[in-house]
Design a protein around this motif. Structure first.
Motif, PDB file in Angstrom:
ATOM      1  N   GLU A  93     -39.804   4.002  13.986  1.00 11.34           N
ATOM      2  CA  GLU A  93     -39.472   5.150  14.820  1.00 11.34           C
ATOM      3  C   GLU A  93     -40.430   5.187  16.118  1.00 11.34           C
ATOM      4  OE1 GLU A  93     -40.473   8.388  11.863  1.00 11.34           O
ATOM      5  OE2 GLU A  93     -38.581   8.484  11.404  1.00 11.34           O
ATOM      6  N   SER A  94     -41.611   4.253  15.812  1.00  5.90           N
ATOM      7  CA  SER A  94     -42.543   4.060  16.979  1.00  5.90           C
ATOM      8  C   SER A  94     -41.927   3.329  17.871  1.00  5.90           C
ATOM      9  CB  SER A  94     -43.798   3.628  16.563  1.00  5.90           C
ATOM     10  OG  SER A  94     -43.546   2.241  16.211  1.00  5.90           O
ATOM     11  N   THR A 111     -42.126   4.324   9.844  1.00  3.82           N
ATOM     12  CA  THR A 111     -42.788   4.619  10.899  1.00  3.82           C
ATOM     13  C   THR A 111     -42.933   3.649  11.909  1.00  3.82           C
ATOM     14  OG1 THR A 111     -44.324   5.646   9.124  1.00  3.82           O
ATOM     15  CG2 THR A 111     -45.101   5.398  11.419  1.00  3.82           C
ATOM     16  N   GLU A 112     -42.834   2.477  11.691  1.00  5.59           N
ATOM     17  CA  GLU A 112     -42.950   1.524  12.937  1.00  5.59           C
ATOM     18  C   GLU A 112     -41.717   1.583  13.601  1.00  5.59           C
ATOM     19  OE1 GLU A 112     -45.928  -2.234  11.395  1.00  5.59           O
ATOM     20  OE2 GLU A 112     -43.804  -1.893  10.459  1.00  5.59           O
TER      21      GLU A 112
END
Length: 406
Positions: free
Chosen positions: A61-62, A58-59
């Motif tokens: 992709e952020s 998730t990080e």
């Protein structure tokens, strides 16, 4: 304690460099995406870039990474690829630098999309020195080859680093001219630093490195010469230079891409005018119409350099005991590009042969013998050509063709 702290800092630094390499080898991650991701990660801090390997999917992709790219990093494949590449580069006698390294050329950081990583063989310190890119067609006329060699020789003699792409034609002549002057030259490749292209330039590549020059690429080891790589690498040629000098280029030549990159990067553009009946004169002549500086001698470039660059080079020459005007090409001076005044008069048979030959067009041996039939015998012509070649006034081209040197 200090040694432990120093070791920690060193480990953090190497991890950061490895992170840049990992992103460079990650699918769908180009220079702009890598720079954006690293900025969001806080790569400017001591341990920022190294945090890449600890980030969750998730990080990642952020950070603006595509899903495929983020997965490649998250599952450890990016780090493994980077570690393998770093090992292979060292074994190949090269090394790599990232945008965070002090050795990364400042001028290159000024362009829109500087490479995240540069692979290098040779003298990395050379990348930060003032240099000029000299480029042109792969199929030059004798005039184009002569001008490339002469101008590169004279500019290298004045401590300017001469950059080119080591392609056939003008690029090859540029590197040879700089080396013949005892100067430094950088070849920017569109292949990996272990893939010589064209293959016939293998000895030239080794000579560049051995003489204190450098080979630079933004492509990993083993990258073969794909056509799309070469236009992309042209932005590095212009980006590392204070200016770009164009010598012969057709209407659709890749050289025009380098010149356009130079203009977009606010670099000076110089061009050697050509014969309007030669298709390869279209490029430089058009550039001159558009504002490029007409260039006939090294002085046309020298007087246009940024004052701080010229001052630096002049101080270096003075320190080395080199006079500002001690290294003219034999046939090219400030007063005239075709100054034929020689210190020692030539023997009559050599003068006759030399007068018949041209700088901008080669002459076949049979044609030369036929044209001088009433003045010299074939034995005298052979002897004259041999002596003129030895003295550097004449060059023999394939097929027993001869051209007068600059």
């Amino acid at each position: 304690m200090n040694s432990d702290a120093e070791q920690d800092a060193l480990n953090s630094r190497e991890m950061s460099r490895l992170a840049w390499m990992a992103l460079m080898l990650t699918p769908e991650m180009g220079p702009t995406r890598i720079a954006r991701a690293m900025a969001r990660l806080g790569a400017s801090s001591a341990e920022g870039a190294g945090r890449l390997f600890e980030a969750s999917l998730t990080e990642l992709e952020s950070l603006g990474m595509p899903a495929r790219s983020a997965q490649f990093v998250c599952d450890g494949r990016a780090r493994a690829a980077a570690e393998d590449e770093a090992k292979r580069v060292a074994e190949a006698g090269g090394f790599f630098i990232t945008r965070e390294d002090e050795a990364y050329p400042e001028r290159l950081l000024e362009i829109y999309d500087p490479p995240a990583v540069l692979w290098i063989r040779g003298n990395v310190a050379l990348l930060g020195r003032p240099g000029i890119a000299v480029v042109g067609t792969r199929q030059p006329s004798p005039y184009g080859v002569g001008m490339a060699e002469m101008l590169s020789r004279d500019l290298a003699n004045r401590r300017l680093t001469v950059l080119s792409g080591m392609a056939r034609g003008v690029d090859t002549a540029v590197h040879k001219g700089a080396l013949d002057a005892g100067g430094k030259t950088i070849a920017v490749w569109g292949t990996g630093i272990d893939v010589v292209y064209p293959k016939e330039n293998k000895k030239l590549a080794e000579r560049i490195v051995e003489s204190g020059g450098a080979i630079v690429s933004e492509y990993p080891l083993g990258t073969f010469p794909a056509p799309q790589n070469f236009p992309i690498r042209n932005r590095i040629l212009s980006g590392m230079s204070v200016g770009v000098l164009v010598i012969e280029a057709g209407e659709y030549s890749g050289t025009r891409i380098t010149a356009r990159c130079a203009m977009e990067q606010n670099r000076d553009v110089y061009a050697v005018p050509g014969n309007v009946t030669n298709k390869n004169a279209w490029g430089p002549n058009t550039l001159i119409k558009q504002g490029a500086k007409l260039t006939a001698t090294w002085e046309d470039v020298w007087e246009d350099l940024p004052s701080q660059v010229r001052l630096q080079l002049e101080e270096e020459m003075e320190t080395a005991g080199q006079s500002h005007g001690t290294v003219e090409s034999k046939a090219g001076g400030a007063a005239s590009l075709f100054n034929d005044a020689d210190e020692k008069p030539l023997p009559e048979h050599e003068r006759v042969v030399l007068d018949r030959l041209r700088r901008d067009e080669s002459m076949q041996l049979d044609e030369l013998i036929e044209g001088l039939d009433t003045q010299l015998g074939s034995a005298e012509i052979f002897t004259a050509l041999f002596e003129l070649e030895l003295s550097g006034r004449v060059k023999q081209l394939p097929g027993k063709n001869y051209v007068r040197c600059f």
